[in-house]
Design a protein around this motif. Structure first.
Motif, PDB file in Angstrom:
ATOM      1  N   UNK A 239       0.879  -1.161   0.000  1.00 33.41           N
ATOM      2  CA  UNK A 239       0.000   0.000   0.000  1.00 33.41           C
ATOM      3  C   UNK A 239       0.919   1.214   0.000  1.00 33.41           C
ATOM      4  N   UNK A 240       0.609   2.201  -0.812  1.00 24.91           N
ATOM      5  CA  UNK A 240       1.383   3.445  -0.808  1.00 24.91           C
ATOM      6  C   UNK A 240       0.599   4.496  -0.043  1.00 24.91           C
ATOM      7  N   UNK A 241       1.269   5.118   0.929  1.00 19.30           N
ATOM      8  CA  UNK A 241       0.657   6.202   1.690  1.00 19.30           C
ATOM      9  C   UNK A 241       1.505   7.456   1.522  1.00 19.30           C
ATOM     10  N   UNK A 242       0.847   8.558   1.188  1.00 19.31           N
ATOM     11  CA  UNK A 242       1.486   9.874   1.085  1.00 19.31           C
ATOM     12  C   UNK A 242       0.823  10.769   2.114  1.00 19.31           C
ATOM     13  N   UNK A 243       1.619  11.498   2.861  1.00 19.29           N
ATOM     14  CA  UNK A 243       1.055  12.337   3.917  1.00 19.29           C
ATOM     15  C   UNK A 243       1.948  13.555   4.132  1.00 19.29           C
ATOM     16  N   UNK A 244       1.341  14.647   4.544  1.00 22.74           N
ATOM     17  CA  UNK A 244       2.075  15.842   4.947  1.00 22.74           C
ATOM     18  C   UNK A 244       1.768  16.103   6.412  1.00 22.74           C
ATOM     19  N   UNK A 245       2.819  16.258   7.199  1.00 21.38           N
ATOM     20  CA  UNK A 245       2.708  16.525   8.636  1.00 21.38           C
ATOM     21  C   UNK A 245       3.512  17.775   8.958  1.00 21.38           C
ATOM     22  N   UNK A 246       3.221  18.395  10.096  1.00 25.36           N
ATOM     23  CA  UNK A 246       3.925  19.611  10.501  1.00 25.36           C
ATOM     24  C   UNK A 246       4.508  19.439  11.899  1.00 25.36           C
ATOM     25  N   UNK A 247       5.820  19.514  11.995  1.00 23.58           N
ATOM     26  CA  UNK A 247       6.524  19.431  13.272  1.00 23.58           C
ATOM     27  C   UNK A 247       6.536  20.826  13.892  1.00 23.58           C
ATOM     28  N   UNK A 248       6.028  20.943  15.106  1.00 27.33           N
ATOM     29  CA  UNK A 248       6.021  22.195  15.862  1.00 27.33           C
ATOM     30  C   UNK A 248       7.215  22.108  16.827  1.00 27.33           C
ATOM     31  N   UNK A 249       8.318  22.751  16.491  1.00 24.42           N
ATOM     32  CA  UNK A 249       9.560  22.561  17.240  1.00 24.42           C
ATOM     33  C   UNK A 249       9.976  23.826  18.002  1.00 24.42           C
ATOM     34  N   UNK A 250      10.203  23.651  19.302  1.00 23.90           N
ATOM     35  CA  UNK A 250      10.733  24.722  20.151  1.00 23.90           C
ATOM     36  C   UNK A 250      12.122  24.283  20.579  1.00 23.90           C
TER      37      UNK A 250
END
Length: 179
Positions: free
Chosen positions: A32-43
């Motif tokens: 199965x191919x999964x494409x995703x965009x995530x956002x790292x909130x880094x301090x």
């Protein structure tokens, strides 16, 4: 005596090949191919720090481009760039500045999903982060849960940095193949 041994060896070899063929058919999975965009909130400093300095080589400064400096990370991951959007995972692991000139970092990150359809699943990211690159490509080397046997690529791009509050927003696009 020799012909009987050869016949037995031939039958045994055939039996081994038959078992290997049969077992490979039993595990005929489709990727199965999964494409995703995530956002790292880094301090990276201050009271809300999600990146913490662990160690450095004596005499070297604490800096992301100082050879041997090691950091632990536990970033909140959201579905959109807004830090108040749905929190879907945590990015947990370590960064180590691994090149003498400070240009590269070894990255070992687990994306631990905490909500949605991927809750309890993980993706394992490992590789060389070329720090001066605008977009960094790092390997996805494994996964668990919905991402069993994952392999693929993750790209990281810093969208913005606010030095006054020690904050960076990092977009992660990944493409993984998994069962």
């Amino acid at each position: 005596m020799a012909p009987k041994s050869i016949a037995t060896l031939t039958k045994l070899s055939f039996l081994i090949l038959l078992v290997i063929f049969a077992s490979s058919q039993a595990y005929d999975y489709h990727f199965i191919e999964t494409n995703m965009t995530l956002y790292f909130q880094e301090y990276y400093a201050g009271p809300n720090a999600t990146v913490n300095k662990l160690t450095r080589i004596p005499g070297n400064i604490w800096a992301f481009d100082s050879f041997g400096t090691t950091y632990a990370v536990d970033d909140q991951i959201t579905q959109s760039p807004d830090k108040n959007s749905s929190k879907i995972a945590r990015g947990q692991g370590i960064y180590i500045t691994s090149s003498l000139d400070g240009a590269n970092m070894q990255v070992l990150i687990s994306i631990v999903f905490t909500s949605n359809e991927y809750n309890g699943s993980t993706l394992e990211i490992q590789g060389c982060n070329i720090q001066r690159a605008d977009v960094k490509e790092i390997s996805v080397v494994g996964g668990t849960g919905k991402f069993k046997f994952a392999k693929g690529i993750a790209t990281f791009e810093t969208i913005c940095t606010h030095k006054s509050i020690f904050y960076s927003l990092i977009r992660c696009n990944f493409t993984v193949l998994h069962y």
